[in-house]
Design a protein around this motif. Structure first.
Motif, short mmCIF file in Angstrom:
data_model
loop_
_atom_site.label_atom_id
_atom_site.label_comp_id
_atom_site.label_asym_id
_atom_site.label_seq_id
_atom_site.Cartn_x
_atom_site.Cartn_y
_atom_site.Cartn_z
N CYS A 75 1.10 -0.86 0.14
CA CYS A 75 0.01 0.21 0.49
C CYS A 75 0.88 0.88 0.03
O CYS A 75 1.81 1.66 0.78
CB CYS A 75 -1.04 -0.29 1.33
N HIS B 216 0.19 4.38 0.39
CA HIS B 216 -0.09 5.33 1.96
C HIS B 216 0.87 5.29 2.91
O HIS B 216 0.89 5.85 3.54
CB HIS B 216 -2.11 5.36 1.64
N HIS B 217 0.87 3.54 3.39
CA HIS B 217 1.46 3.79 4.28
C HIS B 217 2.79 2.67 4.57
O HIS B 217 3.14 2.15 5.64
CB HIS B 217 0.30 2.87 5.51
N VAL C 115 -2.05 1.73 -5.31
CA VAL C 115 -3.93 1.95 -4.84
C VAL C 115 -3.54 0.36 -5.45
O VAL C 115 -3.76 0.14 -7.03
CB VAL C 115 -3.69 2.69 -4.90
N GLN C 116 -4.57 0.21 -5.01
CA GLN C 116 -5.10 -1.24 -5.81
C GLN C 116 -6.10 -0.79 -6.92
O GLN C 116 -6.31 -1.65 -8.09
CB GLN C 116 -6.12 -2.21 -5.08
N GLU C 117 -6.59 0.34 -7.20
CA GLU C 117 -7.37 0.34 -8.18
C GLU C 117 -6.71 0.40 -9.58
O GLU C 117 -6.90 0.07 -11.02
CB GLU C 117 -8.27 1.46 -7.90
N HIS D 15 -5.82 -5.54 2.68
CA HIS D 15 -5.12 -4.15 3.31
C HIS D 15 -4.54 -4.06 4.79
O HIS D 15 -5.63 -3.90 4.70
CB HIS D 15 -5.41 -2.85 2.73
N CYS E 196 -3.03 -1.64 5.79
CA CYS E 196 -3.18 -0.69 6.52
C CYS E 196 -4.90 -1.27 7.04
O CYS E 196 -4.99 0.46 8.57
CB CYS E 196 -3.48 0.51 5.85
N VAL E 197 -6.08 -1.73 6.25
CA VAL E 197 -7.13 -1.69 7.29
C VAL E 197 -6.97 -2.63 8.03
O VAL E 197 -7.50 -2.42 9.09
CB VAL E 197 -8.48 -1.66 6.42
N ARG F 252 -3.99 -2.50 11.53
CA ARG F 252 -3.94 -0.61 12.22
C ARG F 252 -5.15 -0.06 11.91
O ARG F 252 -6.25 -0.39 11.17
CB ARG F 252 -2.63 -0.32 11.59
N1 LIG Z 1 -8.52 4.05 -3.32
C1 LIG Z 1 -8.16 3.22 -2.37
N2 LIG Z 1 -7.52 3.87 -0.88
C2 LIG Z 1 -6.57 3.23 -0.48
C3 LIG Z 1 -5.81 2.27 -0.75
N3 LIG Z 1 -5.14 1.62 0.12
C4 LIG Z 1 -5.22 1.82 1.60
N4 LIG Z 1 -6.21 3.08 1.02
C5 LIG Z 1 -6.45 4.26 2.18
O1 LIG Z 1 -6.37 5.16 1.41
C6 LIG Z 1 -6.54 6.10 3.13
C7 LIG Z 1 -5.64 6.77 3.54
O2 LIG Z 1 -6.11 7.85 4.23
P1 LIG Z 1 -5.67 8.84 5.72
O3 LIG Z 1 -6.82 9.68 6.41
O4 LIG Z 1 -4.97 9.86 4.62
O5 LIG Z 1 -4.74 7.81 6.97
P2 LIG Z 1 -5.06 8.13 8.15
O6 LIG Z 1 -5.02 8.65 9.00
O7 LIG Z 1 -3.89 6.50 8.55
O8 LIG Z 1 -6.68 6.51 7.76
P3 LIG Z 1 -7.53 5.51 9.11
O9 LIG Z 1 -6.02 4.61 8.03
O10 LIG Z 1 -8.61 5.86 8.49
O11 LIG Z 1 -6.27 5.09 9.74
C8 LIG Z 1 -7.66 5.58 3.81
O12 LIG Z 1 -8.83 5.57 4.11
C9 LIG Z 1 -6.60 3.44 3.49
O13 LIG Z 1 -6.97 2.65 3.46
C10 LIG Z 1 -6.17 1.93 -1.82
O14 LIG Z 1 -5.34 0.89 -2.61
N5 LIG Z 1 -7.24 2.50 -2.92
#
Ligand SMILES: Nc1nc2c(ncn2[C@@H]2O[C@H](COP(=O)(O)OP(=O)(O)OP(=O)(O)O)[C@@H](O)[C@H]2O)c(=O)[nH]1
Ligand SMILES: [Zn+2]
Length: 225
Positions: free
Chosen positions: A113, A115-116, A153-155, A182, A184-185, A188
């Motif tokens: 992922c 984002h994380h 990102v998966q998309e 994921h 990250c979901v 955590r």
């Molecule tokens: N659309 C999409 N979102 C993703 C993917 N992988 C992770 N995310 C999301 O990217 C978002 C990043 O949001 P932020 O609010 O900036 O991060 P955060 O504060 O760590 O959010 P939380 O995960 O809700 O704690 C999160 O909602 C993740 O679940 C993906 O492959 N596609």
């Protein structure tokens, strides 16, 4: 040190890194330093993170971690950022005149992922209808693996797989569904251990309801991974 291949040459090998929104966002100078230089820099960065966290890098178990992580980033889990690692997809004539869809299902997806920087783990299901060309089965798994080995990102991963197969097979009639967890979901944040994410991209004939239905019937989404 500048590599022999400049970015134009690297792009010619690959999937046009810079440009459209479905490409992985990379800087123009992405390949101006060698992999060895990248490993050295990342090693120092990981060491810095660990020291900042208060860890003792003299500990036997920890001292090799910065080097291990740097090598893993460059040579393994992010190796798909480098188009020179793209698998060559050998194609053949469709001499059997097989005209139905071909489905390669349950392809393992290990990605990261963006984002994380946590793992994405799941399965990809890929299908195409031949336009006179067929591709070796394993090449579909390899293409999934190549694009998975990037921060993703998966998309975008789903679309990149379809676009690459459309190019290799010279047809729009390609589809991909990914069902993945994921971490990250799951591990955590919201810590929802059971949820997974399904994405799809349907090209050409797969936009038609019946063709799409046939593909989805073949893969009967199994979420036990
Ligand atoms: N659309 C999409 N979102 C993703 C993917 N992988 C992770 N995310 C999301 O990217 C978002 C990043 O949001 P932020 O609010 O900036 O991060 P955060 O504060 O760590 O959010 P939380 O995960 O809700 O704690 C999160 O909602 C993740 O679940 C993906 O492959 N596609
Ligand atoms: Zn994430």
């Amino acid at each position: 040190m500048k590599l022999d291949s400049n970015l134009d040459e690297i792009n010619a090998l690959g999937d046009d890194h810079i440009g459209t929104s479905t490409n992985t966002p990379m800087r123009e100078d992405a390949f101006e330093i060698s992999n060895e230089e990248k490993i050295d820099i990342i090693k120092a960065d990981v060491k810095h993170i660990m020291e900042t966290l208060g860890l003792d890098l003299n500990d036997d178990s920890l001292k090799g971690t910065p080097n291990r992580v740097a090598k893993m980033f460059v040579k393994e889990i992010f190796s798909g950022l480098d188009p020179r690692n793209k698998p060559s997809a050998s194609t053949f004539d469709n001499k059997y005149k097989y005209g139905e869809m071909l489905v390669e299902k349950n392809i393992t997806v290990y990605s990261t992922c963006e984002h994380h920087l946590l793992p994405i783990v799941g399965r990809a299901h890929v299908a195409y209808i031949s336009n006179g060309t067929v591709v070796g089965l394993s090449k579909m798994n390899r293409i999934v693996d190549y694009f998975s080995n990037r921060p993703q990102v998966q998309e975008r991963l789903t679309i990149q797989i379809v676009k690459e197969l459309q190019k290799v097979l010279n047809t729009e009639d390609v589809a991909c569904v990914i069902d993945a967890k994921h971490l990250c979901v799951n591990s955590r944040g919201i810590r929802d251990v059971d949820s997974s994410t399904v994405t799809s991209e349907f090209g050409g004939k797969f936009k038609e309801k019946e063709t799409r239905r046939e593909f989805l019937d073949y893969i009967k989404l199994d979420t036990t991974f």
